[in-house]
Design an enzyme around this catalytic site. Structure first.
Site, PDB file in Angstrom:
ATOM      1  N   ASP A  94       1.755   2.688   5.323  1.00  0.00           N
ATOM      2  CA  ASP A  94       1.266   4.100   4.914  1.00  0.00           C
ATOM      3  C   ASP A  94       1.415   4.105   3.464  1.00  0.00           C
ATOM      4  O   ASP A  94       2.077   3.263   2.892  1.00  0.00           O
ATOM      5  CB  ASP A  94       2.085   5.179   5.796  1.00  0.00           C
TER       6      ASP A  94
ATOM      7  N   ASP B 196       0.870   7.244   1.179  1.00  0.00           N
ATOM      8  CA  ASP B 196       1.401   8.359   0.501  1.00  0.00           C
ATOM      9  C   ASP B 196       2.827   8.593   1.057  1.00  0.00           C
ATOM     10  O   ASP B 196       3.102   8.630   2.427  1.00  0.00           O
ATOM     11  CB  ASP B 196       0.748   9.843   0.934  1.00  0.00           C
TER      12      ASP B 196
END
Length: 257
Positions: free
Chosen positions: A17, A19
């Site tokens: 991922d 963020d």
């Protein structure tokens, strides 16, 4: 850190991922959501089951973290008992439709970026460099359409084999988390089957997506000061929970930090 169990071989590739895992942007997203929701709550108060303001920690992680802007807005509004028409992609920032609320968040996020650019996590750069030296391909995924630009500004895109961001996902019609479509597409781009690939996530819906996609290893990342998301990450299916990405590289690939 939890024990992910004995494995005959480490994953051949990694999907991470963006963020909150690679770049320090989760707090900026959370603050933008708070600006978007709290500015509208007085107008929605009459129809709300729960009119409490948006909690930039608990509500962010529960309803919007890891989701697209539209899906995040829908989830939070539903939790507050607020019904709005969907609206259209051309809706301007406002409070009358879901897409208008999502546009408010986008506006607040862009304003925040102009005031304070986000940076990459140092442990993330070290981990990606270590994986590259091991010839383990890595892809970044994100529901955000800003991900590629932010990764480039943090000098991380060069360390990645692929990036699947919100714009690319929309163009391909990929469903958002907790659906595993983003991760599955990234694994396909990397040329590996999910069972031979690791997913690294800080969002609960992302961990769920990794498990639903049949990935061989799902790693949760808890960067909170008091490690208060560790238990939730485990409960949602993380095989391993770390506070630093080099912990993951050391535990899984045997590389010293």
């Amino acid at each position: 850190m939890t024990d992910h169990g004995a494995r005959t071989a480490p994953p051949r590739a990694v999907v991470l991922d963006t963020d909150g895992v690679l770049i320090d942007s989760a707090a900026v997203h959370a603050a933008a959501w708070k600006t978007a929701f709290d500015g509208c709550l007085p107008r929605w108060a009459a129809g709300a089951v729960n009119g409490e303001s948006f909690d930039a920690d608990a509500d962010y992680r529960r309803y919007v973290d890891g989701r697209s802007r539209y899906d995040g807005a829908v989830a939070f509004l539903a939790a507050r008992g607020i019904r709005l028409p969907a609206g259209t992609a051309d809706d301007q920032p406002g409070c009358d439709t879901v897409r208008a609320v999502a546009a408010r968040k986008e506006q607040a996020f862009r304003d925040a970026l102009r005031a304070r650019p986000v940076t990459g996590f140092q442990d993330a750069s070290r981990a990606l460099t270590a994986l590259s030296s091991l010839r383990v391909p890595a892809a970044a995924v994100s529901a955000s359409r800003h991900a590629r630009a932010l990764l480039a500004s943090a000098d991380m895109e060069r360390l990645l084999t692929a990036v699947v961001d919100g714009e690319g996902a929309a163009g391909l019609g990929l469903a958002g988390k907790p659906d595993p479509a983003l991760f599955l597409h990234a694994a396909h781009v990397l040329g590996v089957r999910p069972r031979h690939c690791a997913v690294v996530e800080d969002a609960l819906v992302g961990v769920l997506a990794g498990r639903r996609g049949g990935f061989g290893l799902v790693v949760g990342v808890d960067r909170t000061p008091d490690r208060h998301t560790t238990d939730a990450l485990r409960e949602h299916g993380a095989h391993l929970v770390v506070t630093d990405l080099m912990e993951c590289v050391e535990a899984v690939w045997g590389v010293e930090p």
